[in-house]
Scaffold this motif. Sequence first.
Motif, PDB file in Angstrom:
ATOM      1  N   MET A 182       0.671  -1.506  -0.080  1.00  0.00           N
ATOM      2  CA  MET A 182      -0.001  -0.019  -0.016  1.00  0.00           C
ATOM      3  C   MET A 182       0.721   1.551  -0.209  1.00  0.00           C
ATOM      4  SD  MET A 182      -3.262   0.706   2.311  1.00  0.00           S
ATOM      5  CE  MET A 182      -2.423   0.929   3.852  1.00  0.00           C
ATOM      6  N   VAL A 183       2.162   1.162   0.748  1.00  0.00           N
ATOM      7  CA  VAL A 183       2.616   2.534   0.659  1.00  0.00           C
ATOM      8  C   VAL A 183       3.936   2.247   0.262  1.00  0.00           C
ATOM      9  CG1 VAL A 183       1.197   3.543   2.588  1.00  0.00           C
ATOM     10  CG2 VAL A 183       3.314   2.054   3.213  1.00  0.00           C
ATOM     11  N   SER A 184       4.590   1.368  -0.557  1.00  0.00           N
ATOM     12  CA  SER A 184       5.666   1.207  -1.208  1.00  0.00           C
ATOM     13  C   SER A 184       6.879   1.235  -0.311  1.00  0.00           C
ATOM     14  CB  SER A 184       5.983   2.423  -2.067  1.00  0.00           C
ATOM     15  OG  SER A 184       4.806   2.865  -2.983  1.00  0.00           O
ATOM     16  N   THR A 185       6.787   0.426   0.887  1.00  0.00           N
ATOM     17  CA  THR A 185       7.822   0.002   1.458  1.00  0.00           C
ATOM     18  C   THR A 185       8.649  -1.107   0.815  1.00  0.00           C
ATOM     19  OG1 THR A 185       6.549  -1.378   2.975  1.00  0.00           O
ATOM     20  CG2 THR A 185       7.000   0.780   3.772  1.00  0.00           C
ATOM     21  N   HIS A 186       9.879  -1.621   1.053  1.00  0.00           N
ATOM     22  CA  HIS A 186      10.268  -2.619   0.545  1.00  0.00           C
ATOM     23  C   HIS A 186      11.217  -3.573   1.455  1.00  0.00           C
ATOM     24  CE1 HIS A 186      10.530  -0.117  -3.188  1.00  0.00           C
ATOM     25  NE2 HIS A 186      10.982   0.828  -2.475  1.00  0.00           N
ATOM     26  N   PHE A 187       9.968  -3.794   2.325  1.00  0.00           N
ATOM     27  CA  PHE A 187      10.486  -5.181   3.403  1.00  0.00           C
ATOM     28  C   PHE A 187      10.878  -6.429   2.628  1.00  0.00           C
ATOM     29  CE2 PHE A 187      10.089  -2.895   6.778  1.00  0.00           C
ATOM     30  CZ  PHE A 187       8.655  -2.301   7.019  1.00  0.00           C
ATOM     31  N   PHE A 188      10.096  -6.782   1.617  1.00  0.00           N
ATOM     32  CA  PHE A 188      10.179  -8.221   0.959  1.00  0.00           C
ATOM     33  C   PHE A 188      10.482  -7.913  -0.622  1.00  0.00           C
ATOM     34  CE2 PHE A 188       8.613  -9.327   4.597  1.00  0.00           C
ATOM     35  CZ  PHE A 188       7.356  -8.742   4.983  1.00  0.00           C
ATOM     36  N   ASN A 189      10.787  -6.673  -1.198  1.00  0.00           N
ATOM     37  CA  ASN A 189      11.066  -6.456  -2.321  1.00  0.00           C
ATOM     38  C   ASN A 189      12.524  -6.366  -2.824  1.00  0.00           C
ATOM     39  OD1 ASN A 189      11.347  -3.627  -4.287  1.00  0.00           O
ATOM     40  ND2 ASN A 189      10.403  -5.510  -5.253  1.00  0.00           N
ATOM     41  N   VAL A 190      12.897  -7.268  -3.647  1.00  0.00           N
ATOM     42  CA  VAL A 190      14.657  -7.483  -3.748  1.00  0.00           C
ATOM     43  C   VAL A 190      15.128  -6.305  -4.512  1.00  0.00           C
ATOM     44  CG1 VAL A 190      16.153  -8.683  -4.808  1.00  0.00           C
ATOM     45  CG2 VAL A 190      14.290  -9.944  -3.782  1.00  0.00           C
ATOM     46  N   ALA A 191      14.350  -5.744  -5.500  1.00  0.00           N
ATOM     47  CA  ALA A 191      14.977  -4.585  -6.241  1.00  0.00           C
ATOM     48  C   ALA A 191      14.930  -3.270  -5.491  1.00  0.00           C
ATOM     49  CB  ALA A 191      13.859  -4.296  -7.455  1.00  0.00           C
ATOM     50  N   GLY A 192      14.371  -3.172  -4.465  1.00  0.00           N
ATOM     51  CA  GLY A 192      14.360  -2.119  -3.612  1.00  0.00           C
ATOM     52  C   GLY A 192      15.168  -2.554  -2.197  1.00  0.00           C
ATOM     53  N   GLY A 193      15.934  -3.587  -2.117  1.00  0.00           N
ATOM     54  CA  GLY A 193      16.841  -3.756  -0.953  1.00  0.00           C
ATOM     55  C   GLY A 193      16.246  -4.516  -0.192  1.00  0.00           C
ATOM     56  N   GLY A 194      14.931  -5.010  -0.199  1.00  0.00           N
ATOM     57  CA  GLY A 194      14.293  -6.014   0.791  1.00  0.00           C
ATOM     58  C   GLY A 194      14.493  -7.606   0.591  1.00  0.00           C
ATOM     59  N   ASP A 195      13.994  -8.270   1.240  1.00  0.00           N
ATOM     60  CA  ASP A 195      14.419  -9.754   1.003  1.00  0.00           C
ATOM     61  C   ASP A 195      13.133 -10.694   1.446  1.00  0.00           C
ATOM     62  OD1 ASP A 195      15.608 -12.401   1.288  1.00  0.00           O
ATOM     63  OD2 ASP A 195      17.022 -11.983   2.730  1.00  0.00           O
ATOM     64  N   PRO A 196      12.978 -11.606   0.418  1.00  0.00           N
ATOM     65  CA  PRO A 196      11.530 -12.430   0.775  1.00  0.00           C
ATOM     66  C   PRO A 196      11.841 -13.337   1.897  1.00  0.00           C
ATOM     67  CG  PRO A 196      12.168 -12.429  -1.827  1.00  0.00           C
ATOM     68  CD  PRO A 196      13.346 -11.575  -0.884  1.00  0.00           C
ATOM     69  N   LEU A 197      12.924 -13.643   2.247  1.00  0.00           N
ATOM     70  CA  LEU A 197      13.197 -14.533   3.458  1.00  0.00           C
ATOM     71  C   LEU A 197      12.812 -13.786   4.603  1.00  0.00           C
ATOM     72  CD1 LEU A 197      16.384 -16.884   2.906  1.00  0.00           C
ATOM     73  CD2 LEU A 197      13.945 -17.201   2.390  1.00  0.00           C
ATOM     74  N   LEU A 198      13.032 -12.533   4.723  1.00  0.00           N
ATOM     75  CA  LEU A 198      12.144 -11.832   6.156  1.00  0.00           C
ATOM     76  C   LEU A 198      11.037 -12.235   6.085  1.00  0.00           C
ATOM     77  CD1 LEU A 198      12.907  -9.941   8.148  1.00  0.00           C
ATOM     78  CD2 LEU A 198      12.161  -7.961   6.714  1.00  0.00           C
ATOM     79  N   PHE A 199      10.319 -12.311   5.149  1.00  0.00           N
ATOM     80  CA  PHE A 199       8.736 -12.867   5.575  1.00  0.00           C
ATOM     81  C   PHE A 199       8.712 -14.070   6.061  1.00  0.00           C
ATOM     82  CE2 PHE A 199       4.362 -12.096   4.093  1.00  0.00           C
ATOM     83  CZ  PHE A 199       3.854 -13.470   4.297  1.00  0.00           C
ATOM     84  N   GLN A 200       9.421 -15.065   5.633  1.00  0.00           N
ATOM     85  CA  GLN A 200       9.450 -16.380   6.040  1.00  0.00           C
ATOM     86  C   GLN A 200       9.973 -16.410   7.606  1.00  0.00           C
ATOM     87  OE1 GLN A 200      10.751 -19.252   3.227  1.00  0.00           O
ATOM     88  NE2 GLN A 200      10.243 -18.397   1.704  1.00  0.00           N
ATOM     89  N   HIS A 201      10.985 -15.928   7.848  1.00  0.00           N
ATOM     90  CA  HIS A 201      11.590 -15.817   9.112  1.00  0.00           C
ATOM     91  C   HIS A 201      10.500 -15.170  10.047  1.00  0.00           C
ATOM     92  CE1 HIS A 201      15.662 -17.424   8.700  1.00  0.00           C
ATOM     93  NE2 HIS A 201      15.706 -16.464   7.804  1.00  0.00           N
ATOM     94  N   LEU A 202       9.986 -14.253  10.049  1.00  0.00           N
ATOM     95  CA  LEU A 202       8.973 -13.498  10.702  1.00  0.00           C
ATOM     96  C   LEU A 202       7.841 -14.345  10.877  1.00  0.00           C
ATOM     97  CD1 LEU A 202       9.296  -9.863  10.046  1.00  0.00           C
ATOM     98  CD2 LEU A 202       9.829 -10.971  12.179  1.00  0.00           C
ATOM     99  N   PHE A 203       7.346 -14.667   9.601  1.00  0.00           N
ATOM    100  CA  PHE A 203       6.131 -15.651   9.823  1.00  0.00           C
ATOM    101  C   PHE A 203       6.300 -16.902  10.586  1.00  0.00           C
ATOM    102  CE2 PHE A 203       1.848 -16.645   8.652  1.00  0.00           C
ATOM    103  CZ  PHE A 203       1.588 -18.040   8.930  1.00  0.00           C
ATOM    104  N   TRP A 204       7.306 -17.673  10.307  1.00  0.00           N
ATOM    105  CA  TRP A 204       7.651 -19.015  11.101  1.00  0.00           C
ATOM    106  C   TRP A 204       8.101 -18.737  12.434  1.00  0.00           C
ATOM    107  CZ3 TRP A 204       4.711 -22.431   9.552  1.00  0.00           C
ATOM    108  CH2 TRP A 204       4.282 -22.652   8.118  1.00  0.00           C
TER     109      TRP A 204
END
Lengths: 335, 627, 152
Positions: free
Chosen positions: B226-248
């Motif tokens: 919604m507000v264009s953060t890049h927590f999980f977006n690689v091109a913006g410097g984020g990491d999809p694995l962050l999602f997995q770590h936090l979720f699990w």
Amino acid sequence: MGRTAAMIRTLFLCFLLGGCAGVQTPLDPAGLQSAQLLSLFGLMLWVCGVAYVLVLGFLGWSLWRARRRIAAETAPEVNPVHRGLSRGLWGWTAFVATGLLLLAIASFLTDWTLARAERRGAIEVSVTGHQWWWRIQYRDPASGQWIETANELHLPQDRTTLIRLGAADVIHSFWIPNVAGKMDVIPGRANQLALTPRRAGWFRGQCAEFCGPQHAHMALDVKVESPAEFTAWLAAQAKPAAAGGDPTALAVVTAGPCAACHMIRGTDAKGRVGPDLTHLASRRSLAAGTLPMSRGAVQGWVAQPRAIKPGTMMPPVPLSGPQADAVSRYLMALK
Amino acid sequence: MSPDNTLPAWTDPPGLWGFLTTVDHKRIAARYVVTTIAMMFLAGMLALDMRLQLSGPDMGRMGPQEYNESFSLHGSTMMFLVAVPVMEAMGLWLVPLMLGQRNVAFPRLSAFSYWLYLGGILMLWVPHALGITPDLGWFEYAPLSGPAYSPGHRADIWAQMITFTEVAALAASVNLAATILKMRPPGMSLARMPMFLWAMLIASLMTIFALPAVMLVTSMLIADRMVSTHFFNVAGGGDPLLFQHLFWFFGHPEVYIIFIPAVGFVSSIVETFARRPLFGYRFMVLALVAIGVLAFGLWVHHMFAVGLPRIGNAFYTAASMLIALPAGIQIFCWIATLWDGRGIRFATPLLWVIGFIITFVIGGLTGVMAAAAPLDLQLTDTYFIVAHFHYVLVGGAMFPLFGAFAYWYPKATGRLMSERWGKIAFALIFGGFNLGFFPMHLLGLMGMPRRIYTYGPEMGWGTLNLVATIGVAIAILGGVIFVANAWISYWRGRPAGADPWGGPTLEWATSSPPPPHNFDWVPVVEGFTPLWDAPEGLPVMTGLPEDRRKVMITSASTATAEYLQGSPGPSIWPLIAGLAVSVMFVGSIFTPWAVAIGAVPIGAALTAWFWPKRKRATTGPLGGRPA
Amino acid sequence: MGKARGRMLLGVLFALAACSKESRDLEASQPMTTPSGPSDPRAVAFTGNAFQVSQGGRYFSWYGCSSCHGDDVTGPLDLGDRRWLHGNSIDQVYASIAGRHGRLGGQIQSEQLWQLSAYVQQLPSLAPERRRRQDNDQKGEPQGAQWGGPLR
């Protein structure tokens, strides 16, 4: 203990399963990695099986023993004496701890063996997961060029191939169970997987991480062949498509809609978003393992891809009867 | 102590207003349980739908969109709207009764918890009715759930449903933890607390530590979308694995949060039906604490295939195997209690415990197999894992739940459920479940991945899938019979009396159903089986007033009586605060401004809720300086 | 009675409108044809549907449109500036994409052109961040004839 017991176990499981000797199953190992893992699984079955039998036995004994006593109307026992139960608890704890330790060590040893195999990589292969197909690129050892194909992986027997895994869009998982365990492909991450096939033949891999509507139809064919056959295959794949062909077909394929997304080396079709079609007809199946390769399958796929894979990004292309015939003949000539 | 002996101070206003304002933990818990049964039925229907689609190759009954929505809704409903809430609800109902108390520590908070839970249900199921169903699974990994690959609001609906249910869970857990720590009957030190209360305490503390992680990850997902953060977006410097770590990090403790109350159920039932206090009480408590702590160190075993360093995976292999040790100790202690018991009555609750042991241990053992990181690379994301987690969740949590339901039903309603139909339901569910899910181990070993809407005939998976479908159908039939039994027994069951099973814990000391104020006097206990310790009559402490709502507060470890505290009466503010929070949560998936604007009604509602009703005390432990 | 029913109908219509925005139809359909005019009734199924607009955005990236019509371009190639040199009705946008892009324009199939038109028509009203969010997520995908490999 290992090999005979493992074989007996596998045969028993095969008897139970019927579909044991399959092309997409970890129970029929055709590679070093999957063989190691099946042995580990066999050990697990033994240890866990013994534990389960002990639990059920103790439970059964308790129920049988208690039934022989009086039922509901007895006053409850407030200060019971523990008898041999305390010793039983210590014994059981020791058994569980030992079993877990054994399995953990076996797991670490298996991991170590697999890691050692990984260091002996030979050929450079890059596999990229797309929604819903696999882009496969080999590096030609002679010229250093990348040779691209899609949805079919060839591996030389008894050599370790280290596959570099990548994802173009979302997370997928690359899995060829007869050869090795799976490895996710994750955008932004450079994963790798070592495959050391030991038996020649055709196998099947499938995406194992939910990646959207056609996750169910994202398979790949894997052929394990002798190093000589592999080299010959790679050389054939490196060649561009033969020039010329039926003008009706060329108008559609290399100058028309197909060229917007697909690449056929040696022609004007230079699209990169879809699978490379240069040697389409040399492959065993179509649409990432969904249909066996045939002219009818190609024609049906081109006419209405969404009847076969609803949600696919490939649009239907309206072609007249003669056009459709010409196109499918041309594509089937791309061996 | 008959139900006619009600205290006016503790009764609710009549009718709809009473329904909306009640803070009686029993009424709130009852509506919680009934709602979870309804949600379990809905999720079960989705399961049947999926099984029918998969019962043969290329069935064509459902397309991919429909199937993906089904498994997403099934998983999300079962995990967030059934499993955790039903355990909380059972705790909410039982904890004050087992403590000899008149209500929980924060009565209005329990009402608030239910309203938010209901908000979560509506957040997921109303959009489903409108055709906007989340379709990416019960843990929608980024980037599939990111802005490009999941257009529209489906992923936001899922994420916000979680926010609702987390807040509800946190509210319930804080309530139960405070109640168990500070409102035990005099004499019930921590060392004399029944296992069920230990289980609820540990599950509540685990919830408080684990739930914030999922709250964080779903909020980050909404922020990315919604507000264009890049927590999980690689091109913006984020990491999809962050999602997995936090979720699990949340997800793994979550399954133990579901399992641990079931441990409490089993302990209670085993004690009563073996007519003997639990064997190895100290070891059981230590095992429970060990599980509660260890559960936070295992989460990476859900991520063995993402390519983390081998040595890291090995650590989590060791930890995941280690947790089987306390679980194994618990299994031994339960069976030992039965072994050493003074006769067993094979009533329905005990049958469920036996079914639990037979089924859960299989799930635990397949869990040990999957704990080995290299082997997990063949097992994860296949039907082997589907089988594993259903064995531990259904066998390990649902079977004890059904047993607990049958066990405490007479206390809640004053009537016994039919034993005959209870046994029939047990046989159908137990048999159907094993017939349905055991073949899935084999399917996974035959290469069948998870979350596929169809498969070809050449794969050879058809027969076992058909068997699985038949088993699941049988189990669902058993479930329907179980619920029908509960419904019919409510009207026509045999009257139960205060203590039909001869149980040891305090809830059996009051009438069935209990009056709104639960107990006339505060019981004093000397052991963890108080009713058995004092067969001639419980010693009690008098002094609770009859004309005002007051509860007794005791010290946290030794449970010495400290003081009497006022307990809030019926109030509309939990509902209004719940509505205000719901409006803010729903609005915030459309615009970030909803958070700022929505905070105002929430602030107003909470201010009204907490507005003090009494003057500041001047004497006693809570005394302040005179004004 | 009438008022209550009217309100209910409104609610139902609103709800239906809500769900059509989110609906997703993946099954086989007949190949589309060119828009018949500015008020072709099929337009709303594309412009009013989040999935179709998003598909348009995906093809926008896939066909390499960003190489000329990127985020930060200004002038006539800027698609977000509300200055429509060739008209902004659905048939005009469709004709621009199909007819003004040489060979590629002729190669794109009709359904994809509809999706692209729906996306492009909305670009001025789509906040720039929303466009960038989708583009960012798709950075690992091929763009036309270019592909830098997966993101590592």
